[in-house]
Design a protein around this motif. Sequence first.
Motif, mmCIF file in Angstrom:
data_model
loop_
_atom_site.group_PDB
_atom_site.id
_atom_site.type_symbol
_atom_site.label_atom_id
_atom_site.label_comp_id
_atom_site.label_asym_id
_atom_site.label_seq_id
_atom_site.Cartn_x
_atom_site.Cartn_y
_atom_site.Cartn_z
ATOM 1 N N LYS A 208 -8.972 1.824 3.864
ATOM 2 C CA LYS A 208 -8.921 0.653 2.501
ATOM 3 C C LYS A 208 -8.878 1.469 1.405
ATOM 4 O O LYS A 208 -8.222 1.421 0.340
ATOM 5 C CB LYS A 208 -9.857 0.134 2.408
ATOM 6 C CG LYS A 208 -9.807 -1.141 3.854
ATOM 7 C CD LYS A 208 -9.176 -1.574 4.046
ATOM 8 C CE LYS A 208 -9.818 -2.679 5.437
ATOM 9 N NZ LYS A 208 -8.426 -3.580 5.974
ATOM 10 N N LYS B 40 0.953 -1.523 -0.118
ATOM 11 C CA LYS B 40 -0.005 0.203 0.543
ATOM 12 C C LYS B 40 0.857 1.259 0.107
ATOM 13 O O LYS B 40 1.681 1.339 0.646
ATOM 14 C CB LYS B 40 -1.261 0.116 1.248
ATOM 15 C CG LYS B 40 -2.408 1.135 0.808
ATOM 16 C CD LYS B 40 -2.560 0.828 2.570
ATOM 17 C CE LYS B 40 -3.562 2.244 2.271
ATOM 18 N NZ LYS B 40 -4.354 2.144 3.643
ATOM 19 N N ASP B 41 1.002 1.734 -0.760
ATOM 20 C CA ASP B 41 1.230 3.151 -0.780
ATOM 21 C C ASP B 41 0.503 4.301 -0.487
ATOM 22 O O ASP B 41 -0.815 4.779 -0.788
ATOM 23 C CB ASP B 41 1.701 4.201 -2.441
ATOM 24 C CG ASP B 41 2.118 5.276 -2.451
ATOM 25 O OD1 ASP B 41 2.560 5.838 -1.720
ATOM 26 O OD2 ASP B 41 2.719 4.620 -4.202
ATOM 27 N N TRP B 42 1.203 4.869 0.529
ATOM 28 C CA TRP B 42 0.632 6.165 1.451
ATOM 29 C C TRP B 42 0.557 7.210 0.314
ATOM 30 O O TRP B 42 -0.096 8.506 1.672
ATOM 31 C CB TRP B 42 1.370 5.681 2.650
ATOM 32 C CG TRP B 42 1.571 4.854 3.578
ATOM 33 C CD1 TRP B 42 0.850 3.682 3.753
ATOM 34 C CD2 TRP B 42 1.609 4.904 4.551
ATOM 35 N NE1 TRP B 42 1.069 2.862 4.303
ATOM 36 C CE2 TRP B 42 1.455 3.902 5.695
ATOM 37 C CE3 TRP B 42 2.607 5.671 6.034
ATOM 38 C CZ2 TRP B 42 1.550 3.272 6.793
ATOM 39 C CZ3 TRP B 42 2.109 5.250 7.779
ATOM 40 C CH2 TRP B 42 2.274 4.490 7.663
ATOM 41 N N HIS C 254 -3.774 4.372 8.382
ATOM 42 C CA HIS C 254 -3.726 3.702 6.833
ATOM 43 C C HIS C 254 -4.026 2.395 6.505
ATOM 44 O O HIS C 254 -4.346 2.169 5.127
ATOM 45 C CB HIS C 254 -1.833 3.314 6.573
ATOM 46 C CG HIS C 254 -1.223 4.922 6.457
ATOM 47 N ND1 HIS C 254 -1.569 6.478 5.225
ATOM 48 C CD2 HIS C 254 -0.699 6.419 7.055
ATOM 49 C CE1 HIS C 254 -1.026 7.207 4.919
ATOM 50 N NE2 HIS C 254 -0.627 6.795 6.997
#
Length: 151
Positions: free
Chosen positions: A151, A70-72, A147
């Motif tokens: 979703k 997951k790219d924040w 985070h």
Amino acid sequence: MSHKIPESVLVVIHTADLDVLLIERADRPGFWQSVTGSLDRPDEPLLETATRELFEETGIVADGERIVLKDWLLSNVYEIYQTWRHRYAPGVTHNTEHVFSVCVPRDIPITLAPREHLQYAWLPLLEAADQCFSSSNAEAILQLPRHVDDK
């Protein structure tokens, strides 16, 4: 020897219960961190860098289905520690770090790169943040609950 690119990824590995995997640096025993690594080439996509570093440092394969990075969309700029500046071109003093996370099963096999890391530990979130030598890594761990929920 070519110089490191002053752009990197930080990958916080965690379980659904928010236990965090930390790895101890081989070149600096006692320095614990999440997965980190620089781009191999200036045009390497960040997701590719994060996927590569995750595999190289832990053996975990982000397949995009069961294990999903997951790219924040969060970047930190920090001053490179003096001890590691020789790896960069002369005059380079700062690095831009892009933050990712990945949720994995607690029993996932971990295979460390022996030249890079000595051991690993699963720690509760607050303990993991306290154990990190890097302030940006500790802050990312503290931000993890936010985070995971979005979703």
